[in-house]
Design a protein around this motif. Structure first.
Motif, PDB file in Angstrom:
ATOM      1  N   VAL A   1      36.917  46.262  30.464  1.00 53.38           N
ATOM      2  CA  VAL A   1      36.915  47.488  31.275  1.00 53.38           C
ATOM      3  C   VAL A   1      36.305  47.123  32.621  1.00 53.38           C
ATOM      4  O   VAL A   1      35.162  46.670  32.669  1.00 53.38           O
ATOM      5  N   PRO A   2      37.033  47.289  33.700  1.00 53.78           N
ATOM      6  CA  PRO A   2      36.505  46.831  34.991  1.00 53.78           C
ATOM      7  C   PRO A   2      35.293  47.640  35.462  1.00 53.78           C
ATOM      8  O   PRO A   2      35.046  48.736  34.980  1.00 53.78           O
ATOM      9  N   VAL A   3      34.582  47.084  36.421  1.00 54.50           N
ATOM     10  CA  VAL A   3      33.425  47.782  36.994  1.00 54.50           C
ATOM     11  C   VAL A   3      33.896  49.029  37.747  1.00 54.50           C
ATOM     12  O   VAL A   3      35.082  49.184  38.040  1.00 54.50           O
ATOM     13  N   GLY A   4      32.946  49.903  38.034  1.00 54.25           N
ATOM     14  CA  GLY A   4      33.302  51.174  38.660  1.00 54.25           C
ATOM     15  C   GLY A   4      33.695  51.067  40.119  1.00 54.25           C
ATOM     16  O   GLY A   4      34.395  51.932  40.640  1.00 54.25           O
ATOM     17  N   LEU A   5      33.236  50.031  40.793  1.00 53.55           N
ATOM     18  CA  LEU A   5      33.517  49.914  42.228  1.00 53.55           C
ATOM     19  C   LEU A   5      34.379  48.688  42.502  1.00 53.55           C
ATOM     20  O   LEU A   5      33.941  47.556  42.303  1.00 53.55           O
ATOM     21  N   ALA A   6      35.596  48.911  42.912  1.00 56.66           N
ATOM     22  CA  ALA A   6      36.475  47.812  43.295  1.00 56.66           C
ATOM     23  C   ALA A   6      37.026  48.090  44.676  1.00 56.66           C
ATOM     24  O   ALA A   6      37.744  49.063  44.891  1.00 56.66           O
TER      25      ALA A   6
END
Lengths: 183, 295
Positions: free
Chosen positions: B228-233
């Motif tokens: 699950v990717p991080v919240g800030l991209a």
């Protein structure tokens, strides 16, 4: 060190959507959200215009510093010839005009003086970069960097978060929860 | 045989941080503690750091006060917890240009700094754009870029173009373009010295914030765990997920070997101690002959 032959050509390749000189990026009026309450119209008018100048000077400082890094640390002398640097000069000239027509309510005189000082110092930095010697050999960045650093300090001192004049914009960042929790 | 010791050192924290900031899509799921940390790699005659935190002087202090960062401690205090001084640091890998990773270069007078050239180039481009596009500039302080020029003038800033093997013996730099930022780096330590290491550690920078970015809840797709990717991209979530896959591949899919810097639960996974000032030291691995700093 990695081979540069396949590398992107700096900023031009980095801007697939909008180059800095793209015609669609014309200046827009400042946003009117987030202004402080219970202040006079005169102060609000000052803040709106000052924020534009502050934001532009902040960008020019960061942009110029980035180009100096690319020139010095990467040996990318073409950084001095990029449209970015010309764009930075244009922005600086626009700031000069806007600063010239901006008057501050008396208690904000110091704020305006700091921004004017930052503008003057950025100008000195950009002027030093116009030297023909900059594109040759190992450029001496002393004058440019001294002025740029001083400009940053002056602008930092002119920061006023109630007008959105902040060096780091956290509103959408990973840290913006802190301010929300303090409300 | 282990060549390097690795520690993760907490230097401040946000006590209550939106979970959605660390985990993509975790809206309205409450708060977690967000430690601010950097990592130290010691061995083979070197003391290297992965990022340097931010500076709490003048404007940095204003930021901390305004945005809820607590208990900031200087590198001098923090490094003392493992018996080192800032002057001992000879190499710094800057994973990306956000203020809490690139903001305190001044405190390391003897270090050479490595950053991706494209990270600098694209921030420079982003700064040339008008206000309505300035979302891209969140968490970047132009002052950090100005300080980078001084490092460059002193020949202490190296801009690299892509991955770089053996930047120090058996330490490799990797890059994930257009992911958390324009060119975020991650650092691989091959502690057995082998090219195809069986004892590799990955220091993920902000490409992975917490364990759940690697082993996140997968129930909705009938799996125990998914990335699950991080919240800030700043770039794409897809690139973040693929970067996670690349990191996991390097450690033979042993998740505990990918170290998330903003993970509070590192203290549960690795030997750790809490200092008197309330900040944590986590000991990821020890080189042969090195003594523990947490026992």
């Amino acid at each position: 060190m990695a081979n540069r032959s396949g590398s992107l050509s700096l900023l031009d390749a980095a801007a697939p959507v909008h180059r800095p000189d793209c015609a669609s990026l014309a200046a827009e009026p400042p946003m009117a959200d987030g202004l402080p309450e219970k202040v006079s119209d005169e102060v609000i008018a000052y803040g709106l215009e000052a924020r534009r100048i502050y934001a532009d000077l902040k960008r020019v400082i960061g942009q110029t510093a980035g180009l100096l890094i690319l020139a010095q640390a990467s040996g990318r002398r073409e950084a001095f010839d990029l449209p970015s640097l010309a764009g930075a000069r244009e922005t600086w000239l626009e700031c000069r005009d806007r600063l010239g027509s901006l008057s501050a309510p008396s208690r904000l005189d110091a704020n305006l003086r700091r921004m004017a000082a930052a503008h003057r110092l950025v100008g000195a930095c950009l002027a030093a970069l116009q030297s023909p010697r900059m594109a040759e050999g190992d450029p001496d960045l002393t004058v440019s960097l001294d002025n740029l650093s001083a400009a940053y300090r002056q602008l930092q001192a002119a920061s006023e978060h109630r007008f959105g004049m902040t060096m780091v914009d956290f509103r959408y960042s990973c840290c913006n929860c802190g301010i929300e929790l303090q409300k | 045989m282990s060549d390097y010791s690795i520690w993760v050192l907490e230097y401040s924290y946000v006590a209550k941080y939106h979970k959605s900031g660390v985990l993509y899509g975790a809206h309205n799921q409450g708060y977690v503690k967000l430690p601010y940390c950097y990592a130290v790699i010691k061995g083979n005659g070197h003391v290297a750091m992965v990022d340097v935190g931010y500076n709490d002087k003048d404007y940095g202090k204003h930021l901390g006060d305004k945005f809820g960062v607590e208990n900031w401690r200087s590198p001098k205090e923090v490094l003392a917890g493992i018996g080192l001084k800032p002057e001992d640091v000879d190499t710094v890998f800057i994973t990306h240009a956000h203020f809490d990773h690139f903001g305190n270069v001044e405190d390391f007078p003897n270090a050479k700094f490595y950053i991706q050239e494209r990270e600098i180039a694209k921030w420079t481009w982003a700064m040339s754009l008008p206000d309505r596009l300035r979302w891209m500039l969140v968490a970047v302080d132009p002052g950090d870029i100005v300080r980078g020029v001084e490092l460059a003038r002193q020949k202490r800033l190296v801009c690299i173009d892509g991955p770089l093997s053996n930047v120090l013996p058996n330490i490799d730099l990797h890059v994930a373009y257009d992911s958390h930022t324009f060119a975020s780096m991650w650092v691989e330590v091959r502690n057995d010295g082998k090219t195809a290491s069986e004892d590799a550690w990955v220091l993920a920078g902000d490409l992975v914030y917490v364990f759940d970015n690697i082993e996140g809840p997968g129930g909705v797709v009938d799996l125990d765990k998914i990335y699950v990717p991080v919240g800030l991209a700043l770039g794409s979530q897809q690139n973040l997920v693929m970067a996670t896959e690349a990191m996991m591949k390097q450690v033979n899919y042993e998740a505990r070997r990918v170290i998330p810097i903003h993970e509070e639960r590192l203290k549960d996974a690795f030997p750790s101690r809490i200092r008197p000032d309330g900040l944590r030291i986590s000991e990821i691995c020890l080189a042969d002959g090195e003594t523990s700093k947490v026992r």
